[in-house]
Design a protein around this motif. Structure first.
Motif, PDB file in Angstrom:
ATOM      1  N   UNK A 134      59.411  30.453  17.726  1.00 42.79           N
ATOM      2  CA  UNK A 134      58.846  30.878  16.720  1.00 42.79           C
ATOM      3  C   UNK A 134      59.176  30.527  15.384  1.00 42.79           C
ATOM      4  N   UNK A 135      60.541  30.070  15.212  1.00 46.72           N
ATOM      5  CA  UNK A 135      60.745  30.034  13.720  1.00 46.72           C
ATOM      6  C   UNK A 135      60.200  28.573  13.270  1.00 46.72           C
ATOM      7  N   UNK A 136      60.168  27.628  14.331  1.00 50.28           N
ATOM      8  CA  UNK A 136      59.414  26.335  14.066  1.00 50.28           C
ATOM      9  C   UNK A 136      58.188  26.438  13.795  1.00 50.28           C
ATOM     10  N   UNK A 137      57.447  27.399  14.537  1.00 52.88           N
ATOM     11  CA  UNK A 137      56.046  27.550  14.085  1.00 52.88           C
ATOM     12  C   UNK A 137      55.513  28.167  12.633  1.00 52.88           C
ATOM     13  N   UNK A 138      56.783  29.137  12.567  1.00 55.85           N
ATOM     14  CA  UNK A 138      56.336  29.657  11.159  1.00 55.85           C
ATOM     15  C   UNK A 138      56.923  28.695  10.026  1.00 55.85           C
ATOM     16  N   UNK A 139      57.983  27.775  10.368  1.00 56.36           N
ATOM     17  CA  UNK A 139      57.964  26.702   9.225  1.00 56.36           C
ATOM     18  C   UNK A 139      57.009  25.847   8.903  1.00 56.36           C
ATOM     19  N   UNK A 140      56.081  25.462  10.267  1.00 57.62           N
ATOM     20  CA  UNK A 140      55.074  24.465  10.098  1.00 57.62           C
ATOM     21  C   UNK A 140      53.950  25.236   9.236  1.00 57.62           C
ATOM     22  N   UNK A 141      53.771  26.423   9.586  1.00 57.46           N
ATOM     23  CA  UNK A 141      52.486  27.103   8.853  1.00 57.46           C
ATOM     24  C   UNK A 141      52.947  27.414   7.367  1.00 57.46           C
ATOM     25  N   UNK A 142      54.085  27.729   7.184  1.00 53.51           N
ATOM     26  CA  UNK A 142      54.514  27.951   5.487  1.00 53.51           C
ATOM     27  C   UNK A 142      54.473  26.678   4.739  1.00 53.51           C
ATOM     28  N   UNK A 143      54.740  25.234   5.617  1.00 52.06           N
ATOM     29  CA  UNK A 143      54.781  24.044   4.914  1.00 52.06           C
ATOM     30  C   UNK A 143      53.282  23.595   4.411  1.00 52.06           C
ATOM     31  N   UNK A 144      52.589  24.171   5.606  1.00 47.76           N
ATOM     32  CA  UNK A 144      51.205  23.673   5.476  1.00 47.76           C
ATOM     33  C   UNK A 144      50.382  24.524   4.179  1.00 47.76           C
TER      34      UNK A 144
END
Ligand code: AMP
Length: 146
Positions: A134-144
Motif C-alpha cells: 500500500x505504501x509503495x502504491x501511495x508513493x507511486x501516486x504521490x510522485x506522479x
C-alpha cells in the motif's frame, strides 16, 4: 481536498495488489503449536493466517501467542507445544478485506495492521495485502502528481 488523481487510486479495486494465497505461509487450525512455531520461525514472519481445511480464514497466529501459551511460572514449558492446538491460541477476531473492496478501505485498515487477509465471496482465503504494498502504491501516486 482529495484530487482527481488521488480519488482514482482510492477507488481502485484491491485485487491487483494482492499476494496470492499460494505464496502466503499459513497454518491450519488443527495443527499443533509446535508445527506452527516451526513455520513462523522458518519463514521469519511475525504473524501468519490460520485456515481451515476448506481454505476459509479462521484467524491469525503470531510467535508471541505461542510463547505466551507455554510460559510457566519459572520456565518455558516447551513440552506442551505438541498438545496445544493452533485454534486454542490464535486471534479469532481479525480485520480482513473482501476481494471486491477498494484501496480506500485497505488504506484505512493498514494503519493498524501490518497486513490484511483477503477473502472472496464464499469466504475463501485468496491472499494478503501488506502495508508495504500500500505504501509503495501511495508513493507511486504521490510522485506522479509532481
Ligand atoms: P512485509 O510487507 O513483507 O514486511 O510483511 C508484513 C507482514 O505481512 C509479515 O510480517 C507477515 O506477518 C505478513 N506476510 C507478508 N508476506 C507474507 C507471506 N508470503 N506469507 C505469510 N505472511 C506474510
Amino acid at each position: 481536498m482529495i484530487s482527481t488523481n488521488n480519488r482514482a487510486l482510492l477507488d481502485m479495486p484491491i485485487k491487483d495488489f494482492i499476494i496470492s494465497s499460494e505464496k502466503v505461509a499459513h497454518v491450519q487450525s488443527g495443527n499443533n503449536a509446535e508445527h506452527a512455531l516451526l513455520v513462523l520461525t522458518k519463514t521469519g514472519y511475525s504473524s501468519i493466517p490460520v485456515l481451515d481445511v476448506k481454505y476459509r480464514l479462521k484467524g491469525l497466529l503470531s510467535t508471541k501467542m505461542i510463547t505466551e501459551s507455554i510460559l510457566g511460572l519459572e520456565r518455558i514449558e516447551y513440552e506442551k507445544l505438541a498438545e496445544i492446538r493452533v485454534d486454542d491460541v490464535m486471534n479469532h477476531d481479525v480485520a480482513y478485506l473482501k476481494i471486491t473492496d477498494t484501496f480506500r478501505r485497505a488504506l484505512d485498515l493498514v494503519i493498524n495492521h501490518a497486513f490484511l487477509c483477503v477473502i472472496d465471496e464464499e469466504g475463501t482465503f485468496v491472499g494478503i495485502m501488506t502495508r508495504r504494498i500500500i505504501l509503495k502504491q501511495l508513493k507511486k501516486y504521490m510522485y506522479q502528481q509532481n
